[in-house]
Scaffold this active site. Sequence first.
Site, PDB file in Angstrom:
ATOM      1  N   GLY A   1      30.970 -18.536  12.399  1.00  0.00           N
ATOM      2  CA  GLY A   1      31.476 -17.277  11.855  1.00  0.00           C
ATOM      3  C   GLY A   1      32.740 -17.412  11.026  1.00  0.00           C
TER       4      GLY A   1
ATOM      5  N   CYS B   1       3.164   0.438   6.921  1.00  0.00           N
ATOM      6  CA  CYS B   1       2.980  -0.214   5.623  1.00  0.00           C
ATOM      7  C   CYS B   1       1.656   0.247   5.014  1.00  0.00           C
ATOM      8  CB  CYS B   1       2.991  -1.719   5.782  1.00  0.00           C
ATOM      9  SG  CYS B   1       2.554  -2.586   4.268  1.00  0.00           S
TER      10      CYS B   1
ATOM     11  N   CYS C   1      -0.659  -3.144   4.766  1.00  0.00           N
ATOM     12  CA  CYS C   1      -1.190  -3.873   5.916  1.00  0.00           C
ATOM     13  C   CYS C   1      -1.203  -3.037   7.182  1.00  0.00           C
ATOM     14  CB  CYS C   1      -0.405  -5.157   6.147  1.00  0.00           C
ATOM     15  SG  CYS C   1       1.242  -4.882   6.830  1.00  0.00           S
TER      16      CYS C   1
ATOM     17  N   CYS D   1       5.778  -3.223   3.588  1.00  0.00           N
ATOM     18  CA  CYS D   1       6.584  -4.302   4.140  1.00  0.00           C
ATOM     19  C   CYS D   1       7.461  -4.885   3.036  1.00  0.00           C
ATOM     20  CB  CYS D   1       5.702  -5.444   4.649  1.00  0.00           C
ATOM     21  SG  CYS D   1       4.670  -5.045   6.040  1.00  0.00           S
TER      22      CYS D   1
ATOM     23  N   CYS E   1       3.376  -9.652   4.893  1.00  0.00           N
ATOM     24  CA  CYS E   1       2.513  -8.505   4.646  1.00  0.00           C
ATOM     25  C   CYS E   1       1.120  -8.973   4.233  1.00  0.00           C
ATOM     26  CB  CYS E   1       3.121  -7.622   3.559  1.00  0.00           C
ATOM     27  SG  CYS E   1       2.221  -6.090   3.261  1.00  0.00           S
TER      28      CYS E   1
END
Lengths: 349, 275, 199
Positions: free
Chosen positions: A70, A279, A282, A303, A309
């Site tokens: 970080g 979606c 899909c 997606c 997808c």
Amino acid sequence: MTDQTQMHETSPTTEATDNEQQESATTPTGVSDLLSESGAGMAGYNYAYLDEHTKREVRRGVLKAISLPGHQVPFASREMPLARGWGTGGIQASLSLLGPADTFKVIDQGSDESVNAANIRRLAKTTADVETTTDTTEASVIQTRHRIPEEVLTDEQILVLQVPTTDALRRVDGSDDANRRRHAHKNYSKMWVALYENVVKWDEIQISARYPAMVNGRYLMDPSPIPRWDTTKLNDADSLFLFAAGREARIYAVPPHTDVEPLAFEDRSFQVERFDESCHRCGSTDTYLTEVTGDDGVTRYACNDASFCEKRAEHPDLSKDHHLDEDDVAWGPETPDPILSDETGGEDA
Amino acid sequence: MSLLDAENVTRFYGEFEPCGDCVDLTGPTHGRNQCPDCGTVVGCADVDLDVERGEVLGIVGESGSGKSSLAEMLALDLAATAGNVEFASYDGNLLDANYEERVDLRNTNVGMVHQHVRDGLNLEFTGGGNVAESLLAAGWRNFDEIRARVRDLFEETEVPVDRMDDPTDTYSGGMQRRVQIAKAIANDPELVILDEPTTGLDVSVQARVLDMFRRIQREQDVATIVVSHDLGVVRLLADRTVVMRHGRVIESGLTDRVMEDPQREYTQTLINSVI
Amino acid sequence: MRALDIDPVHDTRETFRALVDATSRPGTVEQTPTTPAVHAVVATLVDHEVTLHGGGDELRTTLGRESRLDTAPFEDADVVVVDGHTDGRVTVAKRGSLKEPSEGATLVYEVADLSADTEPIDGDDDQTLTLAVSGPGVPDTRTFGVDGLPATEVEAIAEAQSGYPRGVDVYLAADDRVVGLPRSVDLSVASDVPDEEVA
Ligand SMILES: Nc1ncnc2c1ncn2[C@@H]1O[C@H](COP(=O)(O)OP(=O)(O)OP(=O)(O)O)[C@@H](O)[C@H]1O
Ligand SMILES: [Mg+2]
Ligand SMILES: [Zn+2]
């Protein structure tokens, strides 16, 4: 109600994302220009484009970054003959990693097909002799902008995220020097006040992307402009995440199995985007969706992870951990529980 | 043991290397606080004082006499040049506390109200946000609890609660002073340091802020150091008073005694100039 | 680097990837493409942008010939090559500042042997320490075996890493193997061979 369209920030600071987008839009052929200078193929290039001295500089930065999860490690970012904000940090990190045994995938906001993604892929293929793929599960190194794939990343994979704005504290203070002092002493109260005021204003925390998170309980990190949806994937993952910013010359990292905790209050918890739609391609209800407007002018949800997808369109039951031996691997948001989502977004439904 | 016991507290200013005689060549006997040899400004030097639990200690003196320098060192906001300070909640010399310890002490044990608002408040934050910062820095993470505590503190310090979500730079001077006090007492510190709590306020506002603080001080029995160039402020609040001049303490004692029977001519002049 | 039988492009890249794995999964034993690992690591990380302390003549000569050698005393060096142990001096190596902790030194220890499992190495069990690491990169706790690193040195390394985020980062190298001990982990001796067994 989908709250991904709400872009309320904790401060009026403009999203560097926008700059990045604008800049990249004006130079869609950055890498092709670069390559055409001295003809196609490996001839005339250093292996993986960068000279060894540059790679050593990036590599030293990467190792220190992993040692200090970080923390933004400075490195001597090389000038690349590309427009700024184009993702030169990500390219330098990727090219310092890649070897002939690697399979490389590049995602630009969820898509492998953007001009940017194709160009970066081509640069790596031409100069580093790597295989390329659009299949997340086949890649060993993935460079990405704004998304983490929906399919679970494994301990064999490294995700390189392009970072336009390195410091989460820049939301609350424009002075990098003051912010570095804050990081030095883990003094994040100003960020907390911004969150407090955010909740005062909206009754919940309203940060759409670049959601600040504590890494290993020590450093506050800007996870790059990924949606909140992806933020939880950083926590206790199997893969290594590298964040590289060329313009700001900083590299930071989240090693595997590291605590990444989005800042939130006990009683105003971190919330991911929820979608009432599925979606349209899909049928998925457990992926990050974005609005797409078709040729017919109709706006639908799809997606954002185009590669997954496509797989889902063929195999609607394909799980996000289908490629792993284990089942039910934690990765990103839980699939919404119908009862729960009723409670949270019920009114306008 | 006293809550706070300070000895020999000293602070130099200036870009010059102190010559070594700065303290000897400055002070009330010389009528100056700048060293004639090396140019070092002796903000304060050789200051001894102690504060008992629940007690209010006043520090008076003319402008530039070193009051803020002293107050900021005791509030862990300013590095000391020399000195030793024993503080009940700290093991060792308080002036040697490292950054983390200072942050910790400031968050939980010592509250400071700064002479200059900008040193104490972030004016772009809301008033409530400024007070919340104290709680957040001390580790509060429950929003509703923070909210409730901020509201209580606004009521306690008599700031209109319906203003708590407005930016602090839209507040009056008196409200800003109250918000600073609310922020300083938010984590129930053992010691509060007020630096010039009334400067810049209308006389009527001054009186109300002082009354408010006196009530809180008594209710919570919190030890206080109140710094002012205004004897009236110190007379109203302080049990004991020290008088500073040219960076030194020149007189100290019970406030009534100091006011009624000053031992030093300078104190007498200060008193006369007020009355 | 040819002098050290190291391909300056591909061997250093592979070594880097080994170091990436070693650093992000502390306690795992990773493999370098060339032997000894200590040469591979130095060839990968060191040039004139950083200062080096220690390392054998061959290594230093090769770096010098490529204008990649800038030496410094132990206390000031960015990269320190350690033959076996530092006699506890690792505690005086550079730890960086709170503002820039990444300036802490990287120490590469040349040890006798490393093993992923904690079974005795090469039957030479009087030398083997089992070390335990936990923290970022480690689910729960991970153990590994090291030969030729005194327990006192392990304690000194832990001490040099104790003021997180300031601290040193350590790699242990043996033959073609390397283990990373970044400052972010907690390091301890998990088991020690009792004294009477050593005797
Ligand atoms: N940062 C600084 N640099 C140089 N000199 C300083 C600094 N701060 C204070 N001084 C000097 O130190 C002396 C004491 O200042 P200090 O602010 O402590 O006095 P004060 O009694 O609080 O005054 P006032 O009543 O005006 O607030 C003054 O001569 C002042 O000019
Ligand atoms: Mg003052
Ligand atoms: Zn889909």
